[in-house]
Design an enzyme around this catalytic site. Structure first.
Site, PDB file in Angstrom:
ATOM      1  N   HIS A 275       0.854  -1.184   0.000  1.00 35.20           N
ATOM      2  CA  HIS A 275       0.000   0.000   0.000  1.00 35.20           C
ATOM      3  C   HIS A 275       0.889   1.233   0.000  1.00 35.20           C
ATOM      4  O   HIS A 275       1.823   1.344   0.808  1.00 35.20           O
ATOM      5  CB  HIS A 275      -0.926   0.003   1.211  1.00 35.20           C
ATOM      6  CG  HIS A 275      -1.926  -1.108   1.186  1.00 35.20           C
ATOM      7  ND1 HIS A 275      -2.226  -1.894   2.278  1.00 35.20           N
ATOM      8  CD2 HIS A 275      -2.700  -1.579   0.174  1.00 35.20           C
ATOM      9  CE1 HIS A 275      -3.145  -2.785   1.950  1.00 35.20           C
ATOM     10  NE2 HIS A 275      -3.446  -2.606   0.670  1.00 35.20           N
ATOM     11  N   GLY A 276       0.595   2.159  -0.896  1.00 33.82           N
ATOM     12  CA  GLY A 276       1.473   3.307  -1.084  1.00 33.82           C
ATOM     13  C   GLY A 276       1.639   4.161   0.144  1.00 33.82           C
ATOM     14  O   GLY A 276       2.696   4.782   0.340  1.00 33.82           O
ATOM     15  N   ASP A 277       0.615   4.228   1.012  1.00 32.36           N
ATOM     16  CA  ASP A 277       0.684   5.075   2.200  1.00 32.36           C
ATOM     17  C   ASP A 277       1.166   4.305   3.425  1.00 32.36           C
ATOM     18  O   ASP A 277       0.950   4.738   4.557  1.00 32.36           O
ATOM     19  CB  ASP A 277      -0.688   5.705   2.480  1.00 32.36           C
ATOM     20  CG  ASP A 277      -1.769   4.672   2.757  1.00 32.36           C
ATOM     21  OD1 ASP A 277      -1.536   3.476   2.474  1.00 32.36           O
ATOM     22  OD2 ASP A 277      -2.844   5.060   3.255  1.00 32.36           O
TER      23      ASP A 277
ATOM     24  N   HIS B 242       3.157  -4.343   6.276  1.00 36.14           N
ATOM     25  CA  HIS B 242       2.110  -3.330   6.219  1.00 36.14           C
ATOM     26  C   HIS B 242       2.191  -2.445   7.456  1.00 36.14           C
ATOM     27  O   HIS B 242       3.016  -2.678   8.358  1.00 36.14           O
ATOM     28  CB  HIS B 242       0.732  -3.994   6.141  1.00 36.14           C
ATOM     29  CG  HIS B 242       0.503  -4.768   4.885  1.00 36.14           C
ATOM     30  ND1 HIS B 242      -0.340  -4.350   3.879  1.00 36.14           N
ATOM     31  CD2 HIS B 242       1.015  -5.961   4.463  1.00 36.14           C
ATOM     32  CE1 HIS B 242      -0.337  -5.241   2.896  1.00 36.14           C
ATOM     33  NE2 HIS B 242       0.470  -6.238   3.233  1.00 36.14           N
TER      34      HIS B 242
ATOM     35  N   GLU C  19       1.756  -6.679  10.118  1.00 37.30           N
ATOM     36  CA  GLU C  19       1.481  -5.281  10.452  1.00 37.30           C
ATOM     37  C   GLU C  19       2.550  -4.867  11.457  1.00 37.30           C
ATOM     38  O   GLU C  19       2.544  -5.299  12.604  1.00 37.30           O
ATOM     39  CB  GLU C  19       0.086  -5.148  11.048  1.00 37.30           C
ATOM     40  CG  GLU C  19      -1.038  -5.658  10.162  1.00 37.30           C
ATOM     41  CD  GLU C  19      -1.427  -4.690   9.065  1.00 37.30           C
ATOM     42  OE1 GLU C  19      -0.922  -3.542   9.086  1.00 37.30           O
ATOM     43  OE2 GLU C  19      -2.238  -5.058   8.197  1.00 37.30           O
TER      44      GLU C  19
ATOM     45  N   ASN D 159      -3.631  -5.247  -2.774  1.00 39.63           N
ATOM     46  CA  ASN D 159      -3.912  -6.385  -1.915  1.00 39.63           C
ATOM     47  C   ASN D 159      -5.366  -6.845  -2.019  1.00 39.63           C
ATOM     48  O   ASN D 159      -5.883  -7.538  -1.154  1.00 39.63           O
ATOM     49  CB  ASN D 159      -3.581  -6.078  -0.455  1.00 39.63           C
ATOM     50  CG  ASN D 159      -3.312  -7.342   0.342  1.00 39.63           C
ATOM     51  OD1 ASN D 159      -2.778  -8.314  -0.170  1.00 39.63           O
ATOM     52  ND2 ASN D 159      -3.703  -7.335   1.614  1.00 39.63           N
ATOM     53  N   ARG D 160      -6.041  -6.429  -3.087  1.00 40.65           N
ATOM     54  CA  ARG D 160      -7.368  -6.941  -3.443  1.00 40.65           C
ATOM     55  C   ARG D 160      -7.401  -7.320  -4.921  1.00 40.65           C
ATOM     56  O   ARG D 160      -8.469  -7.553  -5.475  1.00 40.65           O
ATOM     57  CB  ARG D 160      -8.461  -5.886  -3.200  1.00 40.65           C
ATOM     58  CG  ARG D 160      -8.468  -5.264  -1.823  1.00 40.65           C
ATOM     59  CD  ARG D 160      -8.855  -6.257  -0.737  1.00 40.65           C
ATOM     60  NE  ARG D 160      -9.008  -5.564   0.537  1.00 40.65           N
ATOM     61  CZ  ARG D 160      -8.008  -5.267   1.361  1.00 40.65           C
ATOM     62  NH1 ARG D 160      -6.757  -5.607   1.025  1.00 40.65           N
ATOM     63  NH2 ARG D 160      -8.234  -4.654   2.510  1.00 40.65           N
TER      64      ARG D 160
END
Length: 496
Positions: free
Chosen positions: A126-128, A227, A309, A187-188
Site C-alpha cells: 500500500h502506497g501510504d 504493512h 502489520e 492487496n485486493r
C-alpha cells in the site's frame, strides 16, 4: 444570532473533533485519532482553508527523511557494489508509471539455483504504508554488514535464498495514497478462491502481474509482506465463504500459527498485544478480505505467506524509523531462518537411476501438497514442531513411499528413494541407465540361424550376457545415486 446559525456552529465544532478511519490490511479496522495515525487516508474531506494548508504541510514533513523512489533505486545499486559477493539486484517488472520493481537477492551463490529454501519479503504494498520499504533496506544492510561474523547472518546467507522487494507500489508511495496509479488496492487484485476477482490476467494491475510471474519462475518456500496501521502477524485464510467474520483455518493452520508466533515472540512488544492474543491472528477472524496476496501465494504458488502489520502508525515521522527497525529486526531475521531451521527437508531420487525426481510431498491429515524442485528435486515442508507426522513422497510412474517421523524443534532431513512401477519398471530402468544391452538382441539373431544344432549353448550365452548387462546397469545407477547424494549436502536418513 438565530437558532439555525448556532446549530451550524455546533456541527462544525463537532466535526472538527471526529476521528477518521485508518486503512491497514483491509481498510475496515481500527478507528484512531488524527494525532496518532500520521498520513492515514481520510474518509472524508474537512473544510476550511487553514486546515487544508496544515494537512499539506504535514504530508511534506512526514515524507521528509524517507527514501524517494530514485533514492531507493540508488541505494539498491550501491548495496550490490558494496556486497556483490553475496547479492545481486534484478527487476520483476514495472509499475503503471514505469518505475522498475527492484529486488535484492542475498545468497552465498546469488543468481544460482540451489537445493535450499527460498524466502521473500515484500514491502510498500500500500502506497501510504512506507515503513516496510525502509525496514527492508535496513535488513539487507544489516546482513551485509554482519556476514559472515554473525552466526544468524551467516546462516541466512549460506542456507536460504533471500529475495527482498522493498516497494511493490512505488507509484502509490509517490502519490501518498493507498492504491497504485490506477487507484487500485493491490492487496485486493489477486485471484480469489471464493469470489471472482480479476480472474483474467489482462484485468490485473502490472504490479500484480509482476508478482504472479515472479512466483512462476522461483519456487518460494515462504514469504511475508510488510504493512502498517496495526501491530500483529496475520495468517490465512484471509476470507470466508460467506463473507462473515470468524476464524477460518487453512489446511496448514498449525504451521502458519507457528510461523506467525516466531515473528510475534521475537518482536519487542507484538506478543504483548491486548487486542490479538499472542500478537497473532487468523485473517478472517480479524476481518475478511478478498483478492489478497497472502491466500493466493499459499493456494497457487506453494508459498506460505504471512501479512505483517509492523507499525501502529501507517506513516510515522522518519526519526522513529530506527526504533521501529530495532523492534522488528530480530523478528525479520528469525522468520527468514525458520524456513531452514524447522520443518522437514530432503530430496526425492529414483532407485533405478539415482537421478532426482521432481515429485510431491504429502502429509496425512493435511490437505495440501508440496512440490519438489525441478532441478534438484529438493522439498522444504514447513510444519508445526513437536508433532508426529506421516510423510509420503509420490511421483508419476513410481511407487509411493511413506515414513512416520517425530518432528522436534529443529529441522529434520529425510530423502526418499522411489522404485519404478511394474510393468513399466524394466523400460524405465533401460531408458534411465543409458545401457542399451544390445548383446541380448544379437545373441537371439545368432540363435535363430543355428537353432537346430546349438540352441541350448547359445541360449545359455544369451542368459549370461543379459545378466551381466543388468548388473552393470544397476552398478551404474548406484554410483549415480551416491553422486547425487554427495552433491546434495550432508548425509541424512533416506526412505528406500
Amino acid at each position: 444570532m438565530n437558532i439555525g446559525s448556532l446549530w451550524q456552529i455546533l456541527l462544525l465544532m463537532l466535526s472538527s473533533c471526529l476521528p477518521y478511519a485508518v486503512e491497514s490490511r483491509g481498510g475496515e479496522k481500527n478507528i484512531l485519532s488524527s494525532s496518532s495515525t500520521g498520513l492515514a487516508n481520510l474518509t472524508y474531506v474537512r473544510t476550511g482553508k487553514r486546515l487544508l494548508e496544515a494537512q499539506h504541510e504535514k504530508k511534506i514533513d512526514l515524507a521528509k527523511g524517507y527514501l524517494t523512489n530514485n533514492d531507493l533505486e540508488n541505494a539498491l545499486k550501491d548495496f550490490t557494489q558494496r556486497c556483490g559477493n553475496i547479492s545481486r539486484i534484478y527487476s520483476i517488472g514495472k509499475s503503471v508509471k514505469g518505475v522498475p520493481l527492484w529486488v535484492i537477492e542475498i545468497s552465498d551463490k546469488p543468481g544460482e539455483e540451489e537445493a535450499e529454501p527460498a524466502f521473500k519479503y515484500i514491502g510498500n504494498v500500500h502506497g501510504d504504508e512506507p515503513v516496510g520499504r525502509e525496514l527492508l533496506v535496513r535488513l539487507a544492510n544489516w546482513i551485509c554488514d554482519n556476514y559472515p561474523e554473525d552466526p544468524l547472518a551467516a546462516f541466512i546467507v549460506d542456507k536460504v535464498h533471500l529475495h527482498i522487494l522493498p516497494s511493490m507500489n512505488p507509484d502509490g508511495f509517490s502519490l501518498r495514497k493507498r492504491g497504485n496509479a490506477n487507484d487500485i488496492d493491490l492487496n485486493r487484485d489477486f485471484p480469489d478462491q471464493f469470489f471472482p476477482v480479476n480472474n483474467e490476467m489482462s484485468g490485473r494491475q502490472p504490479e500484480t502481474r509482476a508478482i504472479m510471474n515472479w512466483l512462476r519462475k522461483i519456487q518460494f518456500t515462504a514469504s511475508a509482506s510488510l504493512h502498517g496501521g496495526a501491530l500483529v502477524a496475520n495468517y490465512p485464510w484471509d476470507g470466508t465463504e460467506d463473507k462473515r467474520r470468524y476464524y477460518f483455518p487453512c489446511p496448514d493452520d498449525g504451521a502458519f500459527h507457528f510461523l506467525a508466533s516466531v515473528y510475534s515472540h521475537s518482536h519487542h512488544n507484538m506478543s504483548l498485544s491486548k487486542e490479538f492474543e499472542g500478537g497473532v491472528t487468523n485473517g478472517a477472524a480479524w476481518y475478511p478480505i478478498y483478492g489478497g496476496m497472502q491466500d493466493w501465494n499459499y493456494i497457487h504458488a506453494g508459498c506460505f505467506e504471512l501479512t505483517l502489520e509492523v507499525s501502529d502508525n501507517k506513516w510515522p515521522p522518519a526519526n522513529e524509523l530506527p526504533t521501529i527497525w530495532e523492534y522488528n529486526k530480530k523478528s525479520m531475521l528469525n522468520l527468514i531462518a525458520s524456513v531452514a531451521k524447522t520443518g522437514i527437508h530432503g530430496r526425492i531420487f529414483s532407485a533405478a537411476s539415482g537421478r532426482p525426481l521432481p515429485g510431491y510431498i504429502m502429509i496425512k491429515g493435511i490437505n495440501y501438497t508440496v512440490k519438489a524442485g525441478r532441478t534438484f528435486a529438493d522439498y522444504h515442508r514447513l510444519l508445526a514442531p513437536l508433532e508426529n507426522y506421516e510423510v509420503m513422497a509420490t511421483m508419476t510412474g513410481y511407487k509411493s513411499k511413506t515414513t512416520t517421523i517425530k518432528l522436534e524443534k529443529e529441522a529434520m532431513g529425510v530423502d526418499f528413494i522411489l522404485d519404478p512401477e511394474v510393468p513399466n519398471g524394466e523400460n524405465q530402468l533401460e531408458s534411465e541407465c543409458d545401457c542399451t544391452c544390445t548383446t541380448s538382441k544379437s545373441g537371439l539373431q545368432v540363435m535363430g540361424s543355428l537353432w537346430t544344432t546349438h540352441m541350448e549353448a547359445y541360449f545359455l550365452v544369451v542368459v549370461v550376457l543379459g545378466f551381466v548387462c543388468i548388473l552393470l546397469c544397476r552398478r551404474r545407477a548406484r554410483f549415480s545415486f551416491l553422486r547425487h547424494r554427495q552433491q546434495g549436502g550432508p548425509k541424512r536418513p533416506a526412505v528406500a
